[in-house]
Design a protein around this motif. Structure first.
Motif, PDB file in Angstrom:
ATOM      1  N   MET A   8       4.522   9.229   6.770  1.00  0.00           N
ATOM      2  CA  MET A   8       4.628   9.950   5.179  1.00  0.00           C
ATOM      3  C   MET A   8       4.610  11.501   5.353  1.00  0.00           C
ATOM      4  SD  MET A   8       1.673   9.794   2.267  1.00  0.00           S
ATOM      5  CE  MET A   8       0.348  10.964   3.158  1.00  0.00           C
ATOM      6  N   ASN A   9       5.916  11.872   5.089  1.00  0.00           N
ATOM      7  CA  ASN A   9       5.758  13.330   5.075  1.00  0.00           C
ATOM      8  C   ASN A   9       5.892  13.943   3.601  1.00  0.00           C
ATOM      9  OD1 ASN A   9       8.522  12.519   4.686  1.00  0.00           O
ATOM     10  ND2 ASN A   9       9.285  13.376   6.628  1.00  0.00           N
ATOM     11  N   GLN A  10       5.864  12.973   2.612  1.00  0.00           N
ATOM     12  CA  GLN A  10       5.539  13.427   1.072  1.00  0.00           C
ATOM     13  C   GLN A  10       4.833  12.605   0.625  1.00  0.00           C
ATOM     14  OE1 GLN A  10       9.699  13.858  -0.365  1.00  0.00           O
ATOM     15  NE2 GLN A  10      10.397  11.837  -0.246  1.00  0.00           N
ATOM     16  N   MET A  11       4.453  12.889  -0.673  1.00  0.00           N
ATOM     17  CA  MET A  11       3.714  12.031  -1.607  1.00  0.00           C
ATOM     18  C   MET A  11       4.653  10.495  -1.808  1.00  0.00           C
ATOM     19  SD  MET A  11       0.742  11.081  -2.868  1.00  0.00           S
ATOM     20  CE  MET A  11      -0.232  12.618  -3.356  1.00  0.00           C
ATOM     21  N   PRO A  12       3.997   9.303  -1.815  1.00  0.00           N
ATOM     22  CA  PRO A  12       5.070   8.345  -2.083  1.00  0.00           C
ATOM     23  C   PRO A  12       5.330   8.459  -3.721  1.00  0.00           C
ATOM     24  CG  PRO A  12       3.164   7.431  -0.886  1.00  0.00           C
ATOM     25  CD  PRO A  12       3.013   8.630  -1.129  1.00  0.00           C
ATOM     26  N   ALA A  13       6.616   8.468  -4.098  1.00  0.00           N
ATOM     27  CA  ALA A  13       6.780   8.259  -5.479  1.00  0.00           C
ATOM     28  C   ALA A  13       6.124   7.372  -6.294  1.00  0.00           C
ATOM     29  CB  ALA A  13       8.407   8.316  -5.746  1.00  0.00           C
ATOM     30  N   SER A  14       6.014   6.136  -5.874  1.00  0.00           N
ATOM     31  CA  SER A  14       5.133   5.370  -6.512  1.00  0.00           C
ATOM     32  C   SER A  14       4.145   4.517  -5.186  1.00  0.00           C
ATOM     33  CB  SER A  14       5.819   4.212  -7.249  1.00  0.00           C
ATOM     34  OG  SER A  14       6.882   3.609  -6.500  1.00  0.00           O
ATOM     35  N   ARG A  53       2.003   2.372  -3.004  1.00  0.00           N
ATOM     36  CA  ARG A  53       2.702   1.376  -1.971  1.00  0.00           C
ATOM     37  C   ARG A  53       1.476   0.272  -1.923  1.00  0.00           C
ATOM     38  NH1 ARG A  53       2.977   4.190   3.446  1.00  0.00           N
ATOM     39  NH2 ARG A  53       3.939   2.278   4.225  1.00  0.00           N
ATOM     40  N   ALA A  54       1.990  -1.011  -1.456  1.00  0.00           N
ATOM     41  CA  ALA A  54       0.912  -2.004  -1.500  1.00  0.00           C
ATOM     42  C   ALA A  54       0.015  -1.783  -0.254  1.00  0.00           C
ATOM     43  CB  ALA A  54       1.933  -3.275  -0.802  1.00  0.00           C
ATOM     44  N   TRP A  55      -1.100  -2.158  -0.269  1.00  0.00           N
ATOM     45  CA  TRP A  55      -2.058  -2.120   0.457  1.00  0.00           C
ATOM     46  C   TRP A  55      -1.767  -2.757   1.992  1.00  0.00           C
ATOM     47  CZ3 TRP A  55      -5.626   0.189   2.852  1.00  0.00           C
ATOM     48  CH2 TRP A  55      -6.641  -0.407   3.709  1.00  0.00           C
ATOM     49  N   GLU A  56      -1.245  -3.906   1.952  1.00  0.00           N
ATOM     50  CA  GLU A  56      -0.968  -4.595   3.126  1.00  0.00           C
ATOM     51  C   GLU A  56      -0.030  -3.452   3.996  1.00  0.00           C
ATOM     52  OE1 GLU A  56      -0.250  -6.116   0.189  1.00  0.00           O
ATOM     53  OE2 GLU A  56      -2.314  -6.879   0.349  1.00  0.00           O
ATOM     54  N   GLU A  57       0.798  -2.868   3.209  1.00  0.00           N
ATOM     55  CA  GLU A  57       1.930  -1.950   3.916  1.00  0.00           C
ATOM     56  C   GLU A  57       1.183  -0.670   4.615  1.00  0.00           C
ATOM     57  OE1 GLU A  57       5.245   0.001   1.987  1.00  0.00           O
ATOM     58  OE2 GLU A  57       5.623  -1.904   1.237  1.00  0.00           O
ATOM     59  N   VAL A  58       0.125  -0.139   3.616  1.00  0.00           N
ATOM     60  CA  VAL A  58      -0.522   1.006   4.102  1.00  0.00           C
ATOM     61  C   VAL A  58      -1.652   0.571   5.098  1.00  0.00           C
ATOM     62  CG1 VAL A  58      -2.337   2.740   3.259  1.00  0.00           C
ATOM     63  CG2 VAL A  58      -0.551   1.912   1.586  1.00  0.00           C
ATOM     64  N   GLN A  82      -1.081  -1.615   7.572  1.00  0.00           N
ATOM     65  CA  GLN A  82      -0.172  -1.796   8.855  1.00  0.00           C
ATOM     66  C   GLN A  82      -0.038  -0.109   9.315  1.00  0.00           C
ATOM     67  OE1 GLN A  82       0.173  -4.222  10.520  1.00  0.00           O
ATOM     68  NE2 GLN A  82      -0.864  -5.416   8.982  1.00  0.00           N
ATOM     69  N   ASP A  83       0.060   0.766   8.451  1.00  0.00           N
ATOM     70  CA  ASP A  83       0.350   2.202   9.090  1.00  0.00           C
ATOM     71  C   ASP A  83      -0.916   2.665   9.487  1.00  0.00           C
ATOM     72  OD1 ASP A  83       2.958   2.232   8.283  1.00  0.00           O
ATOM     73  OD2 ASP A  83       2.852   3.633   6.578  1.00  0.00           O
ATOM     74  N   LEU A  84      -1.883   2.329   9.049  1.00  0.00           N
ATOM     75  CA  LEU A  84      -3.177   2.776   9.399  1.00  0.00           C
ATOM     76  C   LEU A  84      -3.249   2.360  10.897  1.00  0.00           C
ATOM     77  CD1 LEU A  84      -5.454   2.384   6.386  1.00  0.00           C
ATOM     78  CD2 LEU A  84      -5.079   4.588   7.323  1.00  0.00           C
ATOM     79  N   LEU A  85      -2.954   0.912  11.085  1.00  0.00           N
ATOM     80  CA  LEU A  85      -3.113   0.427  12.334  1.00  0.00           C
ATOM     81  C   LEU A  85      -2.179   1.135  13.205  1.00  0.00           C
ATOM     82  CD1 LEU A  85      -3.408  -3.389  11.930  1.00  0.00           C
ATOM     83  CD2 LEU A  85      -5.088  -1.836  12.468  1.00  0.00           C
ATOM     84  N   ARG A  86      -0.951   1.435  12.963  1.00  0.00           N
ATOM     85  CA  ARG A  86       0.094   2.008  13.809  1.00  0.00           C
ATOM     86  C   ARG A  86      -0.108   3.512  14.167  1.00  0.00           C
ATOM     87  NH1 ARG A  86       4.687   4.293  12.364  1.00  0.00           N
ATOM     88  NH2 ARG A  86       4.239   4.158  10.184  1.00  0.00           N
ATOM     89  N   TYR A  87      -0.871   4.391  13.066  1.00  0.00           N
ATOM     90  CA  TYR A  87      -1.055   5.454  13.447  1.00  0.00           C
ATOM     91  C   TYR A  87      -2.330   5.682  14.556  1.00  0.00           C
ATOM     92  CZ  TYR A  87       1.272   8.249   9.936  1.00  0.00           C
ATOM     93  OH  TYR A  87       1.955   8.953   9.157  1.00  0.00           O
ATOM     94  N   GLY A  88      -3.072   4.499  14.643  1.00  0.00           N
ATOM     95  CA  GLY A  88      -4.220   4.441  15.798  1.00  0.00           C
ATOM     96  C   GLY A  88      -3.773   4.163  17.261  1.00  0.00           C
TER      97      GLY A  88
END
Ligand SMILES: *Cc1c(COP(=O)(O)O)cnc(C)c1O
Length: 480
Positions: free
Chosen positions: A1-7, A9-14, A16-22
């Protein structure tokens, strides 16, 4: 994420990103890490901590009248902490966000007491070279002059005579550790207490990392020197719960022998248009999460549980100490009084050793040379360590053999050049050469091997280390 999502996002997606960052993070559980994390070895503890943390995530510690639960948790914890450290019913304190905040508050209280009660305009504190960096931060933030004094070259304990010589009419505070982070040894607190009493000074014992464990080690028969409120002259103690009480991060206490000194750390403000602010600590709004989780963990583990964890920890410490004593390659720095071990080597480059351990799946912490303490490796032993200690020691020896086959991370000319650098002569070209030497010229991608970085830092003066690291952090904390 390098900008605020315009709308949104779905929790499942978020998720997955949390996992990916770690993905590149050090594994905080299971005993691979011998620094930074403290693992009780009990899954039920971790589960309870998470549950309690989220239960009290929302209440705000800013106002104890609106959220009385947080006050009750805090007073319970402080009572337990005071009893653990030999305090009587006059002992009071505060729950804080961590060891740094506890130390900051103790120094702030001492400074304010010197100023307000003794009329000292430019307060000073006397600290051994082994005192935690948090005291230096306190000195910088609160305008307290630090008088740093060398320690014994063999035991790495504070030198009380030298500390006595460093006292001036402006001295507000003496500092001792139980135990020191770097070498894990207890300073001569009884002698420091006598010194503090005879000169009518405050004495803070930094028990951030040692104070919780030491009473258990003593009950298990270990020889540990007195350090707590039973010692005459000790006026405040800091003790982290997010280290050896195995509470989630954001949990520490600072305790004072009586209420008058704690008053000097408090802050109240009615001179504005909003709510009258009364802060016991440095923070104002704060989540009840860390507090409730700490309360839950103390209850869940209990005295017998902590004794059991301490027994396993002490076993692991003894196994490691014995292995180092018998090794031809390693030499202990000081004799550990608690659960922290520092060792150096004359035959192996310790920074290569750290890298080789990393390749084998272990995180051990490099410590740079400072004053009479040579570059060394630091091990934080915890409740989970006994399960892994034999494998770790096996890999330590393998790593040493592998490290011996590597060329030194820097050659002597480079070391000399680095040692001669000073902050006022840090030009662009010097900076480029520094980064190239350390392999840090690849943007913010972490280098494969850290030995060149550590060796570079080790060769630099402390002032240069600070400058170079500040610049580097400033670079990696750039949003893009
Ligand atoms: C960890 C530590 C601190 C600082 O604590 P944080 O929780 O990291 O802020 C202070 N003193 C000693 C001896 C420590 O080990």
């Amino acid at each position: 994420m390098n900008q605020m999502p315009a709308s949104g996002r779905a929790w499942e997606e978020v998720y997955q990103d949390l996992l990916r960052y770690g993905a590149d993070d050090l594994e905080a559980r299971g005993g691979d890490a011998w620094a930074y994390v403290y693992d009780s070895g009990r899954v039920d503890v971790d589960r309870a901590a998470r549950e309690a943390y989220t239960m009290y995530l929302d209440p705000n510690g800013l106002d104890p009248t609106v959220f009385p639960s947080l006050r009750w948790f805090e007073n319970d914890i402080l009572a337990v902490a005071a009893a653990h450290l030999g305090g009587d019913d006059r002992v009071v304190g505060s729950f804080t966000s961590g060891g740094t905040e506890s130390v900051l508050l103790a120094v702030l209280a001492a400074r304010n007491q010197a100023r307000r009660d003794r009329g000292v305009e430019h307060p000073e504190m006397v600290l051994p070279t082994t005192a935690h960096a948090a005291f230096h931060k306190a000195a910088a933030l609160f305008g307290v002059k630090k008088v740093v004094v060398g320690v014994d070259p063999v035991t790495f304990r504070a030198d009380v005579d030298r500390m006595a010589e460093a006292i001036t009419p402006n001295t507000a505070l003496l500092v001792g550790s139980a135990v020191s982070y770097a070498h894990g040894v207890i300073d001569p607190i009884e002698e420091l207490g006598r010194l503090a009493r005879s000169r009518d000074l405050l004495l803070h014992v930094d028990g951030c990392i040692g104070a919780f464990t030491l009473p258990y080690f003593r009950r298990l028969g270990a020889q540990t020197a007195p350090f707590d409120f039973n010692v005459d002259g000790v006026t405040s103690i800091s003790m982290d719960l997010h280290k050896y009480a195995y509470c989630p991060k954001g949990a520490s206490v600072v305790l004072y022998r009586d209420e008058s000194l704690r008053r000097r750390q408090m802050f109240a403000c009615a001179e504005w248009t909003g709510y009258t602010m009364v802060n016991m600590t440095l923070q104002s709004s704060k989540s009840g999460g860390p507090l409730a989780a700490a309360w839950a963990v103390l209850n869940l583990i209990g005295d017998d549980g902590y004794l059991d964890i301490a027994r396993r920890t002490l076993d692991a410490v003894r196994t490691i100490v014995e292995a180092i004593d018998q090794s031809d390659d390693f030499r202990l720095l000081g004799r550990p009084d608690s659960s922290l071990i520092a060792f150096t080597s004359e035959t192996v480059d310790v920074f290569h050793l750290v890298d080789e351990m990393k390749i084998r799946g272990w995180y051990v912490q490099p410590q740079l040379s400072f004053d009479n303490s040579p570059a060394n490796v630091h091990l934080t032993v915890s409740g989970v360590s006994d399960r892994r200690v034999d494998r770790m020691l096996f890999d330590l020896n393998q790593s040493a053999q592998a490290a011996k086959r590597l060329p030194p991370p820097l050659d002597p000319d480079q070391r000399d050049w680095l040692a001669g650098l000073s902050p006022d002569r840090l030009t662009e070209s010097v900076r480029d050469r520094l980064y190239a030497l350390a392999g840090l010229d690849q943007g913010d991608a972490a280098p494969e091997r850290f030995a060149p970085v550590s060796a570079m830092l080790d060769a630099l003066s402390p002032a240069m280390r600070e400058l170079v690291l500040e610049e580097y952090f400033s670079m990696i904390y750039t949003p893009r």
